[in-house]
Design a protein around this motif. Structure first.
Motif, mmCIF file in Angstrom:
data_model
loop_
_atom_site.group_PDB
_atom_site.id
_atom_site.type_symbol
_atom_site.label_atom_id
_atom_site.label_comp_id
_atom_site.label_asym_id
_atom_site.label_seq_id
_atom_site.Cartn_x
_atom_site.Cartn_y
_atom_site.Cartn_z
ATOM 1 N N ARG A 275 0.853 -1.193 0.000
ATOM 2 C CA ARG A 275 0.000 0.000 0.000
ATOM 3 C C ARG A 275 0.888 1.243 0.000
ATOM 4 O O ARG A 275 1.894 1.286 0.700
ATOM 5 N N LEU A 276 0.473 2.234 -0.795
ATOM 6 C CA LEU A 276 1.234 3.475 -0.929
ATOM 7 C C LEU A 276 0.554 4.573 -0.102
ATOM 8 O O LEU A 276 -0.644 4.837 -0.269
ATOM 9 N N TYR A 277 1.318 5.203 0.792
ATOM 10 C CA TYR A 277 0.770 6.220 1.688
ATOM 11 C C TYR A 277 1.407 7.577 1.407
ATOM 12 O O TYR A 277 2.615 7.680 1.194
ATOM 13 N N MET A 310 -4.129 6.963 0.831
ATOM 14 C CA MET A 310 -3.590 5.630 0.565
ATOM 15 C C MET A 310 -4.068 5.125 -0.791
ATOM 16 O O MET A 310 -5.213 5.347 -1.185
ATOM 17 N N LEU A 311 -3.171 4.451 -1.500
ATOM 18 C CA LEU A 311 -3.487 3.826 -2.775
ATOM 19 C C LEU A 311 -3.230 2.327 -2.635
ATOM 20 O O LEU A 311 -2.157 1.910 -2.184
ATOM 21 N N TRP A 317 -7.553 6.654 -4.591
ATOM 22 C CA TRP A 317 -7.024 7.274 -3.388
ATOM 23 C C TRP A 317 -8.069 7.234 -2.278
ATOM 24 O O TRP A 317 -9.207 7.640 -2.471
ATOM 25 N N LYS A 318 -7.666 6.729 -1.111
ATOM 26 C CA LYS A 318 -8.550 6.663 0.045
ATOM 27 C C LYS A 318 -8.043 7.604 1.125
ATOM 28 O O LYS A 318 -6.836 7.745 1.327
ATOM 29 N N VAL A 319 -8.979 8.223 1.823
ATOM 30 C CA VAL A 319 -8.633 9.157 2.893
ATOM 31 C C VAL A 319 -8.596 8.414 4.217
ATOM 32 O O VAL A 319 -9.566 7.755 4.591
#
Length: 427
Positions: A275-277, A310-311, A317-319
């Motif tokens: 996961r990308l942050y 986060m991706l 994109w998620k918040v």
């Protein structure tokens, strides 16, 4: 001569007082309606830090103080003079006191440098020495024996600050950044360093230059996101990627990816469990003064935020929950320990009275199991753009710009000091 009666005199005085009061009210109304007053109110509102709990606003706005009213020194954490209620986002947050050890200082002090850890080595790159001088070399710190050594030069075309940087465990990929001191322009050049041979190679340049973009390796591709645009101020939301392997680019051109939700420089960019942050950052930055032959830095308005995005597999994109307070200048100030992201220092919203930059003196933990933020502890002083590593249970930080003292969170001295503290985190 006939003297007026006491009754008539009292009535006349009452009428005079009422008239004066009415004139004062009219003057006050006209003053409040004037553009000057309105502009002052808008200015203070646009620069005020938001309350920590955005669901329960508790901020009271007051007209902007004039220059002779703004205090220059001292602690303003609890400034309630004249009924002011100031936002707490700039203030220190409570947290445990940690025991810190002062280790061997870096060979040079540096601000806005970069650092990459590979096993027991911390590679420290570039940075400002002073506002008029930038470093163009790499220093290496060995965690095992507490020594600095192995200095070597960077390519002449490589940026000196505001770099994007990431490693695959051997190769370090370096993307774009500012070339030169003061507030000079950015370069689109990219490089890769083989840390075993100390050899440099060119890679395809970024489509356009950027300052301090978020940079990470994810799923076989080098991702570069956000940062500031060529004027150093305007936030970029662009997202590009390039296929890479073993220090080589597998493509000749960068691929356009999904834009990030909020642009800007100086944020942490981390990959954990595929996961990308993206964490923290700011919008706006210092700019070169128009017409200055040395590109002298000129202050501009900045908005610091604590947003977390986060991706993952869904490629949307998620918040996630925001940081305990807005935080910027943290691009190399993080490590991952026991499935937690640990972030050290930074900058937060400017002080609402003095309008000066406010440094951060806390260590934050983001538990990826619970998605909860907490304050792990306090630093020996507040510091921004510090460079962080973790080895054998110890959390290290070096370089950056520290505060003016315990009671003054404004930035002052650029440092090369190296500190460490024992860090124990449950997974």
């Amino acid at each position: 001569m006939v003297r007026p009666s006491a009754k008539h005199t009292s009535a006349r005085l009452v009428l005079i007082c009422v008239g004066l009061l009415g004139l004062a009210l009219i003057a006050d109304f006209l003053s409040a309606s004037s553009p000057r007053f309105a502009n002052s109110y808008i200015s203070i509102a646009s620069n005020w830090a938001p309350p920590l709990d955005i669901s329960k606003p508790s901020l009271i706005l007051t007209p902007k103080k004039t220059d002779d009213e703004v205090p220059e020194k001292g602690n303003h954490k609890n400034d309630t003079a004249h009924g002011r209620v100031l936002s707490a986002t700039f203030a220190d947050l409570p947290g445990p006191e940690l025991k810190w050890e002062n280790m061997a200082a870096a060979p040079v002090a540096r601000l806005d440098g970069a650092a990459i850890q590979i096993k027991n080595l911390l590679f420290v790159f570039a940075g400002y020495g002073t506002i008029d001088y930038v470093h163009s070399h790499v220093d290496i710190y060995n965690f095992s024996d507490n020594t600095w050594g192995g200095r070597f030069d960077m390519p002449k075309e490589m940026a000196h600050s505001h770099l994007g940087m990431v490693t695959d465990g051997r190769y370090i990929y370096i993307v774009t950044g500012q070339y030169g001191p003061q507030c000079r322009g950015p370069t689109a050049h990219t490089f890769v360093l083989d840390t075993e041979t100390k050899q440099w190679r060119d890679m395809p340049p970024l489509p356009v230059p950027r300052y301090a973009p978020a940079t990470q390796l994810w799923r076989g591709r080098l991702h570069v996101m956000g940062g500031s645009k060529e004027n150093r101020y305007t936030p970029g939301v662009d997202h590009w990627s390039l296929a890479v392997k073993d220090g080589k680019a597998l493509e000749k051109e960068w691929r356009t990816e999904m834009p990030i939700p909020r642009g800007g420089p100086h944020r942490a960019c981390i990959v954990v469990d595929d996961r990308l942050y993206l964490i923290g950052g700011q919008e706006g930055d210092f700019m070169a003064k128009p017409g200055s032959p040395i590109f002298k830095c000129s202050r501009r308005n900045e908005v610091v935020y604590g947003d977390v995005y986060m991706l993952d597999d869904e490629m949307k994109w998620k918040v996630l929950p925001p940081m305990p307070k807005p935080d910027s200048h943290i691009e190399f100030a993080w490590v991952v320990v026991n499935n937690s992201i640990v972030i050290v220092g930074g900058t937060t919203e400017k002080h609402p009275v003095t309008k000066k930059m406010t440094l951060v003196g806390e260590i934050f933990q983001f538990n990826l199991n619970t998605l909860n933020w907490s304050v792990l502890g306090k630093l020996p002083f507040r510091v921004k753009t510090t460079l962080v590593g973790f080895w054998n249970g110890w959390l290290y930080f070096t370089s950056g710009q520290r505060d003016k003292g315990p009671e003054n969170p404004a930035p002052k001295k650029v440092i090369g000091e190296l500190w460490r503290t024992k860090l124990k985190l449950s997974s």
